[in-house]
Each structure stands twice: as C-alpha cells, then as structure tokens.
Design an enzyme around this catalytic site. Structure first.
Site, PDB file in Angstrom:
ATOM      1  N   ARG A  61       1.451   2.299   1.637  1.00  0.00           N
ATOM      2  CA  ARG A  61       0.321   3.017   2.224  1.00  0.00           C
ATOM      3  C   ARG A  61      -0.887   2.985   1.296  1.00  0.00           C
ATOM      4  O   ARG A  61      -2.025   2.807   1.752  1.00  0.00           O
ATOM      5  CB  ARG A  61       0.697   4.471   2.526  1.00  0.00           C
ATOM      6  CG  ARG A  61       1.638   4.642   3.709  1.00  0.00           C
ATOM      7  CD  ARG A  61       1.794   6.104   4.080  1.00  0.00           C
ATOM      8  NE  ARG A  61       0.562   6.669   4.602  1.00  0.00           N
ATOM      9  CZ  ARG A  61       0.303   7.966   4.662  1.00  0.00           C
ATOM     10  NH1 ARG A  61       1.177   8.848   4.185  1.00  0.00           N
ATOM     11  NH2 ARG A  61      -0.832   8.412   5.166  1.00  0.00           N
ATOM     12  N   CYS A  93      -2.943  12.757  -1.917  1.00  0.00           N
ATOM     13  CA  CYS A  93      -1.882  12.064  -1.171  1.00  0.00           C
ATOM     14  C   CYS A  93      -2.420  11.809   0.230  1.00  0.00           C
ATOM     15  O   CYS A  93      -3.560  11.392   0.382  1.00  0.00           O
ATOM     16  CB  CYS A  93      -0.601  12.874  -1.172  1.00  0.00           C
ATOM     17  SG  CYS A  93      -0.808  14.588  -0.584  1.00  0.00           S
TER      18      CYS A  93
END
Length: 281
Positions: free
Chosen positions: A179, A237
């Site tokens: 990601r 995050c």
C-alpha cells in the site's frame, strides 16, 4: 518520563480484582463495524467493557478529514466518564490483532496522563493461557470526575503541508509495503504515500504469535531504520489507527515517540483528489 506500554496476560490475571482497574475490549474490524461488539459479547476477558473505536474513539468523517478523526475533546470527556475512567484509573486495553487497534485507545488515553497499558498478545494470548472468559456485556459504573481533554500529540494536515518547507519532522508510514508503494490500494481513492515518507509496517513490530517483539530486538530494528535521521518522527497510516502501534513499539523499545498525523493517508488522498479537481476546472 517513560510511558506505560505493555502488560502481560499473567500480570493482568493477577490484577483482575484490583479496585481501580478498567479493562477495555477494543476489537475492531474495518470491513464490518458491528463485528467488534459481536465478538465481545460472545466472549471477553472477565470484567472487560467494550469500547467502539469507530463511534467512541473517532469523530465523524467528512470530506475534509480522514476515516477516523479524533473526537472533539468534549465528546471524549463524555465517553471516558461513561466508561468510568478518571485520573485514578488503571486501564488495560486489548484487541485480537497484536495491539493494532488497542494502540489507538492507548495513544489517546496516555496523552491525557492516564495510566494505560496494551495487553501483549491481546485476547488470543489470554485464550492460549487458558484463563477464564465470560460472555454477555458489562456495564461500567460512570465516573463522577470529568477529565480535561486535549490532544497535544496530534499533528494536523496543515502541519504536514507546512513541513514540506520547514522540514521539522520526518513522516513514517505504518501501512503494509504494497500500500505504501501504491501497488494494492483497496481502502482509499488514491494509491501511494505522502512525499518523503519512510515506511515501517506495524506488523514488523510483532513476532509470529502476534506478541510484541522483545525491546532489545525492537531497539535494534528501529535504530537501524533511524540511524541517520536527525529529525523527530511523525507517524501515520491509513486512518490514524495502526500508526499508534509504531508509537507504542518505539516506547516499548525505550525510544521517544508521541506524534501522530491522525488524518493519515485517507485524508491526504482526499486532498490529492481536490487538487486534481481544481486543476481540471
């Protein structure tokens, strides 16, 4: 001053009858917002109270925020009173993901000066130890003390934007490497990472049993990552949850860590979309 970090299942088991102890079950699943309470009601550590990360430990998502913005201070003050938390409380929070979800509650509470620990290994470790589990729901006794809530460790989107010029801190992304690299984005409308950020997936803090690695090993790994870094770190995050696990791991290793960009990639991706829309007008 060193922050409280982890507690073992054996330590918690010995504390169950302690008067000021409050155990929070913070199991949370992003793709099923009702599952956390459901698994709590099926079985939890005796005396534990369920805390809903999505509704109690986060505010409302808007077009300008990430998925899990911090609740307004007054909202969190209400929540903590309802949970029975005051300045004398000793809080233990757990999940079933190696602390990935519990760390968010820990980070929010510890900056209020509350003594709070994450249960190492969480509910799976409690089960492996063979300790008693109860079903149903526990209703906490509300506190009569209202805490004065603030978020001194919060880093805003504006702070991140200003940092491109000021260069006061280094960003560190806790998402999985794919990601971070923009190769497997299923949550947000734009893939990639904030320019200049480094990557330390939070899962690297855990061993194969989902327990936190030993402090010495964490210290070695983190020191290797940060050996040439002179600036303080701001952690992020996808939505300001698992970033807190890196903060927890750093403190467990004896290193200073506090600040989280809570908007994280989910807010930054929205920013990128707005910029694209403005460019196409």
């Amino acid at each position: 001053m060193a922050l409280p970090t982890l507690i073992s299942v054996a330590q918690l088991h010995e504390m169950l009858e302690q008067k000021d102890l409050l155990i929070l079950d913070s199991r949370f699943y992003l793709t099923d917002l009702e599952k956390g309470r459901q698994v709590y009601e099926l079985g939890h550590i005796p005396g534990a109270v369920f805390v809903d990360l999505h509704h109690q430990l986060a505010g409302h998502e808007t077009e300008q925020t990430g998925r899990h913005p911090l609740p307004e201070p007054e909202q969190l003050a209400d929540t903590l009173m309802a949970l029975g938390i005051d300045n004398n409380s000793q809080v233990v929070v757990y999940d079933d993901m190696g602390g990935a979800m519990a760390a968010r509650a820990w980070w929010m509470l510890v900056q209020q000066g509350i003594e709070v620990y994450v249960l190492d290994g969480g509910f799976p470790a409690w089960q492996r130890a063979g300790y008693l589990i109860e079903a149903g729901e526990n209703t906490p006794t509300p506190s009569t003390q209202r805490l004065n809530i603030s978020y001194p460790w919060l880093v805003s989107e504006d702070d991140v934007v200003a940092n491109f010029e000021a260069e006061r801190f280094q960003l560190l992304d806790a998402r999985a490497a794919d990601r971070f690299q923009g190769e497997n984005e299923t949550m947000d409308p734009v893939a990639g990472h904030i320019p200049g950020a480094m990557n330390r997936p939070f899962m690297h803090n855990l061993n194969e049993q989902g327990m936190m690695k030993a402090p010495a090993l964490l210290l070695d790994e983190w020191s290797g990552l940060l050996q040439d870094l002179e600036k303080p770190i701001v952690y992020y995050c996808g939505s300001g949850v698992t970033a807190c696990h890196n903060v927890l791991a750093m403190n467990y290793a004896g290193l200073e860590a506090k600040h989280v960009y809570v908007g994280s990639w989910s807010q930054w991706a929205k920013r990128m979309l707005r910029k694209l829309d403005e460019a196409n007008v």
